[in-house]
Scaffold this active site. Structure first.
Site, PDB file in Angstrom:
ATOM      1  N   ALA A 192       0.843  -1.192   0.000  1.00  0.00           N
ATOM      2  CA  ALA A 192       0.000   0.000   0.000  1.00  0.00           C
ATOM      3  C   ALA A 192       0.875   1.238   0.000  1.00  0.00           C
ATOM      4  O   ALA A 192       1.815   1.349   0.797  1.00  0.00           O
ATOM      5  CB  ALA A 192      -0.910  -0.005   1.223  1.00  0.00           C
ATOM      6  N   SER A 224       2.565  -2.229   4.250  1.00  0.00           N
ATOM      7  CA  SER A 224       2.636  -0.783   4.019  1.00  0.00           C
ATOM      8  C   SER A 224       3.952  -0.418   3.365  1.00  0.00           C
ATOM      9  O   SER A 224       4.963  -1.110   3.522  1.00  0.00           O
ATOM     10  CB  SER A 224       2.526  -0.033   5.343  1.00  0.00           C
ATOM     11  OG  SER A 224       3.728  -0.167   6.104  1.00  0.00           O
ATOM     12  N   ASP A 225       3.939   0.682   2.603  1.00  0.00           N
ATOM     13  CA  ASP A 225       5.210   1.289   2.248  1.00  0.00           C
ATOM     14  C   ASP A 225       5.859   1.743   3.550  1.00  0.00           C
ATOM     15  O   ASP A 225       5.197   1.954   4.574  1.00  0.00           O
ATOM     16  CB  ASP A 225       4.999   2.472   1.294  1.00  0.00           C
ATOM     17  CG  ASP A 225       6.234   2.747   0.450  1.00  0.00           C
ATOM     18  OD1 ASP A 225       7.339   2.315   0.837  1.00  0.00           O
ATOM     19  OD2 ASP A 225       6.101   3.404  -0.598  1.00  0.00           O
ATOM     20  N   TRP A 226       7.176   1.917   3.512  1.00  0.00           N
ATOM     21  CA  TRP A 226       7.930   2.143   4.746  1.00  0.00           C
ATOM     22  C   TRP A 226       7.578   3.508   5.347  1.00  0.00           C
ATOM     23  O   TRP A 226       7.856   4.558   4.763  1.00  0.00           O
ATOM     24  CB  TRP A 226       9.417   2.035   4.440  1.00  0.00           C
ATOM     25  CG  TRP A 226       9.970   0.657   4.696  1.00  0.00           C
ATOM     26  CD1 TRP A 226      11.079   0.379   5.439  1.00  0.00           C
ATOM     27  CD2 TRP A 226       9.472  -0.608   4.250  1.00  0.00           C
ATOM     28  NE1 TRP A 226      11.289  -0.993   5.477  1.00  0.00           N
ATOM     29  CE2 TRP A 226      10.313  -1.621   4.759  1.00  0.00           C
ATOM     30  CE3 TRP A 226       8.368  -0.994   3.489  1.00  0.00           C
ATOM     31  CZ2 TRP A 226      10.112  -2.977   4.533  1.00  0.00           C
ATOM     32  CZ3 TRP A 226       8.152  -2.349   3.248  1.00  0.00           C
ATOM     33  CH2 TRP A 226       9.015  -3.318   3.765  1.00  0.00           C
TER      34      TRP A 226
END
Length: 828
Positions: A192, A224-226
């Site tokens: 995401a 999630s993206d970081w």
């Protein structure tokens, strides 16, 4: 390996609700949490997609570097891409990596997108097909792939917060389509993005549940993206399964408390944990299963780097073949291929020739074991046959490059490289080591560390005013021979991790240096919370005279049998975290090409960029060859093309404008935090056709070393709605060499009851033929190419009636046309 749902539920029952919640955020930057009670080990993740970096940014830990994603899409060769995915998987297993954070399935919506090199194309069908091939290649070898960044994360400006406003039909038909293809290919993770869509951040967006998990049946992990998770309850109640990085994410203990308080349902958390356990079981990381190679014991990220085995010849050969397969011959006036037997002198011109840009900038970056420049490749190809003269030409616009090991020495040992020291608050040395260059993104942290110091002894080869710099955030200083050059406090203007940890801006100072006279450069930066630890020290010699450089290049070109001039973008202009503001290569590079072309009609311009650039001199040169960011074997692969050992196999995956002003979609700058996708479904070649504009080069364009006639298109008289359609295109090789042609099929729907593009890409097939030979390409047009998303009914529908099928070598050249009657129910 497989683990039944019953076994997953049995394991889940061993954990308390709190323990289950705690599994759902990272243990470290790149690892998930272990759970001894289940026999669950940590899963290790790594950035991609052109290489597998592993857990550390350390130039001593090298990685095979493939051509950029835009170059892979330009191959229009799914079998080759699948093989390259297998190479990436082998790299991942060697490094103990379980999950590769690739492929990137966002689209080339605007030519100004700063991360185009990491994305495949402007078209959802081509992107989906190439992305699915990479997924298959990676996962066939027991490494999980990750489709990212879900969804509409197609530009970099304000990417952490931008709210993309896109209509439902465009979202379904254009931006979600490549992810649907990846799910159909069995991708194990979906990432995401940072952005919001229609007012809701993606990590809390309902699109994670439907269509992703519901309609498409995705049973993997949504990560999630970081740093993209910024809250607890709304993201936990969404379809997001794993918050990265850890251990200080907004989930962790906060999520455990939310479950205990009833704010987040236990069964919602249980579904997320089941998905994580299924992934771990597939990876051999759960219970009594046989571990994969990535299940082996791993050194911590602060441990000394393990030596890297030599790159296997087959890996190098595959990477080299990919360079030629993706290089696009945009124009050729009888100059290419060059015949080595008829060459006595070849002039190779341009800074990019000697320092070819092999990869894009940002989190996808790796440290390759070697890099073959265009100059290296040409010299190797002509060794013993012709003389190669190199003229560097003007320095490209952009920041000074990081110190390289061949330009400086460690002042303590005298060996090539720099001295990295970590100091405490009183300036005492805590540790020291020699490093290869000045780009140090993760200097080792030790207890009491307060200041990073990088020192190097320069021995300038050129006298004059040098540009010296230090990049990072916080309090920094730069001194030369003990004389202060700059000092100040430079707070980060953003929390974008690509900027803070990978590409911090530099602060510069000028200094006069004498040729051959040593000078000691010392840079320092203090470590402070929120500023990362990346420290980059750079130095650039005086820029050559802008007027004299083209003249020198022209003299070399005039005295040569052929000239190869290499121009391209810099990390300053094409990089994650920033969108571009122009497509121009700059006045100095354009002047260089014009001067060389005027001096020698047998001039080949090689373009070294990841995305579109303006080529105002394209009609003045003998040939234009698009190299993209070609990876570590770039120079050898391009030499194969230049001297005819291989055909330029590439076709454009994105339409290239002659000028930025011509492009129908250019906006990447949000207004009041919102970025409207007003063009709807008219992206890429669809937008060009809608506005009746003619680009420099169309989507699908690319020349080989032979010519082709598209002779006949055969279409079935009718097809049922919701069925694939098979069309056949006969083509003939009208040239003097064997070759490969990419036959493309497009659709149109005259008189449609819904808004349609003028025509749109629907499928392709590649064929090979000998001179004079005719072959038939069989192209499958998938049923999805004929359907549209009905917003009123919230369902896919296919119009019945007369359709038009077109075939040719590009979106702008479709000489063959036939009609197709679609019959049956109006279904998708």
């Amino acid at each position: 390996m497989g683990t039944s749902d019953e076994e997953i539920d049995r394991l889940l029952g061993k954990l308390t609700p709190r323990a289950r919640a705690l599994l759902l955020d990272g243990a470290t930057t790149w690892r998930t949490r272990a759970e001894p009670a289940l026999g669950l080990r940590e899963l290790v993740m790594s950035d991609g997609p052109a290489g597998v970096r592993g857990e550390a940014w350390d130039e001593r830990i090298t990685s095979v570097l493939l051509p950029s994603a835009s170059a892979l899409a330009a191959t229009w060769d799914e079998d080759l891409v699948e093989s390259l995915g297998g190479l990436l998987a082998a790299e991942a297993r060697r490094k103990g990596v379980d999950v590769l954070l690739a492929p990137t399935l966002n689209l080339h919506r605007s030519p100004l997108g700063g991360r185009h090199f990491e994305c495949f194309s402007e078209d959802p069908e081509l992107t989906g097909r190439v992305g699915a091939a990479l997924v298959r290649g990676v996962q066939a070898h027991g490494v999980a792939a990750t489709a990212k960044h879900y969804v509409a994360n197609d530009s970099e400006t304000d990417r952490l917060t931008v709210d993309v406003r896109v209509d439902e039909r465009a979202l379904r038909e254009v931006y979600l389509a490549p992810f649907e293809a990846a799910v159909a290919a069995g991708v194990r993770l979906v990432m995401a993005g940072y952005n919001a869509v229609d007012g809701t951040t993606m990590t809390a967006n309902a699109l994670l549940s439907d269509p992703l998990k519901g309609e498409w049946g995705f049973d993997g992990v949504v990560v999630s993206d970081w740093g993209a998770v910024r809250s607890t309850e709304d993201t936990a109640r969404s379809g997001l399964d794993l918050a990265m990085p850890g251990p200080d994410s907004p989930w962790g203990e906060a999520l455990a408390r939310a479950v205990a308080d009833g704010a987040v349902p236990e069964d919602t958390v249980d579904d997320k944990v089941r998905r994580l356990l299924r992934l771990a079981a597939w990876l051999g990381a759960l219970g009594e299963g046989e571990p994969t190679a990535s299940g082996a014991a791993r050194a911590g990220t602060e441990a000394p780097p393990a030596p890297r085995p030599a790159v296997a010849p087959r890996e190098r050969a595959l990477a080299r073949r990919a360079v030629a397969a993706g290089s696009v011959l945009l124009a050729n006036r009888g100059v290419l291929p060059l015949d080595p037997g008829r060459l006595r002198t070849v002039a190779v011109i341009g800074a990019h020739a000697a320092r070819t840009r092999t990869q894009g900038g940002g989190s996808a970056g790796v440290f390759p074991p070697h890099e073959v420049s265009v100059l290296d490749g040409v010299r190797a190809a002509l060794r013993g046959r012709a003389r190669v003269v190199h003229v560097p030409g003007p320095r490209p616009d952009g920041p000074a490059p990081p110190l390289d090991h061949d330009a400086c020495t460690d002042p303590r040992s005298g060996l090539p490289g720099v001295l990295l020291r970590m100091l405490d608050a009183d300036g005492r040395e805590l540790y020291a080591e020699r490093r290869r260059g000045g780009r140090l993104l993760e200097p080792r942290l030790v207890p009491g560390a307060h200041t990073v110091e990088v020192s190097a002894r320069l021995r300038p080869r050129t006298a004059g005013r040098w540009t010296l710099g230090v990049a990072g955030f916080g309090r920094m200083s730069l001194a030369l021979d003990g004389r202060p050059l700059l000092a100040g406090d430079f707070p980060p203007p953003t929390d974008d991790p690509a900027v803070v940890h990978v590409n911090p801006p530099a602060q510069y100072a000028g200094a006069d240096l004498a040729a051959g006279q040593d000078a000691l450069l010392v840079a320092r930066r203090e470590l402070a919370p929120g500023t990362g630890r990346a420290t980059v020290v750079s130095a650039a010699p005086p820029a050559p005279d802008a007027a004299a450089s083209p003249a020198e290049a022209a003299r070399a070109a005039a005295g040569a049998d052929a000239a190869i001039v290499v121009v391209g973008t810099t990390e300053h202009g094409e990089c994650e975290g920033y969108d571009r503001t122009t497509l121009s290569l700059g006045a100095t590079q354009n002047a260089l090409v014009r001067a060389v072309a005027a001096a020698n009609p047998r001039t080949v311009a090689v373009v070294n960029s990841g995305g579109p650039v303006e080529l105002p001199w394209r009609d003045a040169v003998g040939a234009v060859l698009l190299a993209w960011f070609p990876g570590q074997e770039g120079g050898d692969g391009l030499a194969d093309v230049l001297f005819g050992r291989a055909e330029p196999g590439g076709r454009l995956p994105t339409t290239w404008p002659a000028a930025l002003a011509d492009a129908p979609v250019t906006r990447t700058l949000p207004a009041d935090g919102r970025l409207p996708y007003d063009e709807g479904i008219h992206v890429g070649h669809r937008g060009w056709l809608r506005h009746a504009r003619v680009p420099a080069y169309w989507f699908g364009h690319g020349l080989g070393y032979t010519t082709w006639a598209h002779e006949e298109l055969t279409v079935p008289p009718r097809a049922g709605a919701g069925e694939d359609v098979t069309v056949r295109v006969r083509v003939r090789n009208t040239g003097a060499r064997p070759g490969r042609e990419v036959v493309q099929v497009y659709l149109a729907r005259p008189g449609s009851a819904v808004e349609r593009p003028v025509r749109w890409f629907a499928g392709y097939a590649a064929v090979r033929a000998r001179p004079g030979e005719s072959v038939t390409a069989t192209v499958r047009v998938p049923a999805r190419a004929l359907r549209h998303w009905c917003v009123r009914e919230r369902a896919w529908r296919t119009e019945t009636g007369r359709w038009r099928v077109l075939a040719g070598p590009s979106a702008g050249e479709v000489p063959l046309v036939a009609d197709l009657e679609v019959v049956g129910p109006r279904t998708g």
